[in-house]
Design an enzyme around this catalytic site. Structure first.
Site, short mmCIF file in Angstrom:
data_model
loop_
_atom_site.label_atom_id
_atom_site.label_comp_id
_atom_site.label_asym_id
_atom_site.label_seq_id
_atom_site.Cartn_x
_atom_site.Cartn_y
_atom_site.Cartn_z
N ASP A 69 31.65 19.42 -14.98
CA ASP A 69 32.95 19.31 -13.79
C ASP A 69 32.76 20.97 -13.25
O ASP A 69 33.38 21.43 -12.31
CB ASP A 69 33.54 18.26 -13.51
CG ASP A 69 32.43 17.04 -13.98
OD1 ASP A 69 31.59 16.45 -12.88
OD2 ASP A 69 33.52 16.31 -14.91
N GLY A 70 33.74 21.69 -14.24
CA GLY A 70 34.76 22.56 -14.62
C GLY A 70 33.44 23.86 -14.22
O GLY A 70 33.91 24.75 -13.01
N ASP A 217 29.91 11.09 4.08
CA ASP A 217 30.31 10.21 5.37
C ASP A 217 30.88 11.06 6.03
O ASP A 217 31.56 10.50 7.26
CB ASP A 217 30.54 9.05 4.98
CG ASP A 217 31.84 9.04 4.89
OD1 ASP A 217 32.34 10.10 4.12
OD2 ASP A 217 32.29 7.75 4.58
N GLU A 275 40.49 20.48 -12.36
CA GLU A 275 41.12 21.74 -12.94
C GLU A 275 42.56 21.57 -12.17
O GLU A 275 42.56 21.73 -11.02
CB GLU A 275 40.24 23.21 -12.50
CG GLU A 275 38.82 22.98 -12.78
CD GLU A 275 38.97 23.01 -14.24
OE1 GLU A 275 39.68 23.66 -14.92
OE2 GLU A 275 38.13 22.03 -14.91
#
Length: 298
Positions: A69-70, A217, A275
């Site tokens: 994810d980082g 959305d 983060e």
């Protein structure tokens, strides 16, 4: 006929764990079936990740991020301000890989590579908090404290379990803070132990049972957590019911908005996609369908 003319596979040599050679052996032969020209680059720092994304943004059709994810957060922050960016795909090579889960990508690397070659391109919302962008979540209070409490040695040895251990430690020590939120002409204020602004449904590999979250959305879901009690967890689980009366919630407040202004009694550290960079106050908005990403076919 290859699906993509030119692609860049980027991985951060200093991030995550495991045998990168094995990861490449598992994925490159599969990816090459759908890509005519594939460039593989190893970066040595977050700064190099940023510069590489910017340099190749208009040179490739597809940017494949092998990392967690980082690394994905860093790449999105490099690409989001640019006028044009390539399609982004994720090979889940980190600990949680939360947004890749949102895109329904398998967590096995070979299967994820297959899903990228055969997947669907979707227009994904990107959220912006002042000068920083995030894909998955923005949080203060409990969630930021959980990120800070993660023991890096435990993370290396225990992986996902380290997030659960940190969460248990944080929940027992959560302190309330005062907040004021302005959104969609409404004002929300009071005391809370945590505030989440969500574009994705996974945090620390766990899926939040909030049915309205949809990264396509044009809306962000805001969750105000008033107390870290068992009642809070029960109410959170009840949000999986489409017929739930939100007015009956006592420990949570939930609403959707496309722009949110958050202030707190004292400055709170902000966690974006795991983060921590800045502190409150903050203005958050959504950039609808701002970037294209590959989602696994259902």
């Amino acid at each position: 006929m290859p699906r993509f003319s030119k692609a860049l596979l980027l991985y951060n040599g200093n991030a995550g764990k495991g045998d990168i050679e094995q990861k490449l052996r598992d994925t490159l032969p599969i990816l090459s079936r759908g890509i005519k020209e594939l460039i593989v680059l190893q970066t040595a720092s977050i700064e190099e990740v940023t510069e590489t994304c910017k340099t190749y943004s208009d040179q490739v059709d597809l940017l494949i991020i092998l990392g967690g994810d980082g690394t994905l957060h860093c790449c999105i922050n490099a690409l989001a301000p640019l006028p044009n960016s390539p399609i982004v795909a994720v090979l889940p090579g980190g600990t949680s890989n939360d947004f890749s889960r949102m895109l329904q990508l398998p967590q096995n690397l070979a299967s994820a590579a297959e899903a990228i070659v055969d997947g669907t391109v979707v227009d994904v919302d990107v959220a912006q908090s002042d000068d920083t962008y995030f894909l998955n979540f923005w949080g203060i209070g409990m969630v930021a404290e959980t990120s800070k409490n993660i023991d890096e040695q435990q993370k290396k040895s225990l992986g996902v379990l380290s997030y659960f251990m940190s969460t248990l430690k944080t929940v027992s020590k959560s302190e309330q803070f005062t907040y004021k939120i302005k959104a969609e002409g409404e004002v929300y204020e009071g005391e809370a132990v945590g505030i989440l602004v969500l574009n994705g449904t996974f945090i620390g590999t766990r899926q939040l049972p909030i049915l309205t979250i949809d990264p396509t959305d044009g809306l962000l879901d805001v969750l105000i957590i008033k107390n870290s009690s068992l009642a809070f967890f029960r109410e959170l689980l009840s949000m999986n019911n489409a017929e739930l009366n939100k007015e009956a919630l006592q420990e949570l407040t939930h609403f959707q908005a496309n722009e949110i202004k958050v202030s707190t009694g004292s400055a709170k550290e902000i966690d974006m996609d795991g983060e921590i960079f800045t502190k409150t106050p903050a203005t958050i908005c959504v950039l609808p369908k701002h970037i294209q990403m590959i989602q696994a076919k259902e």
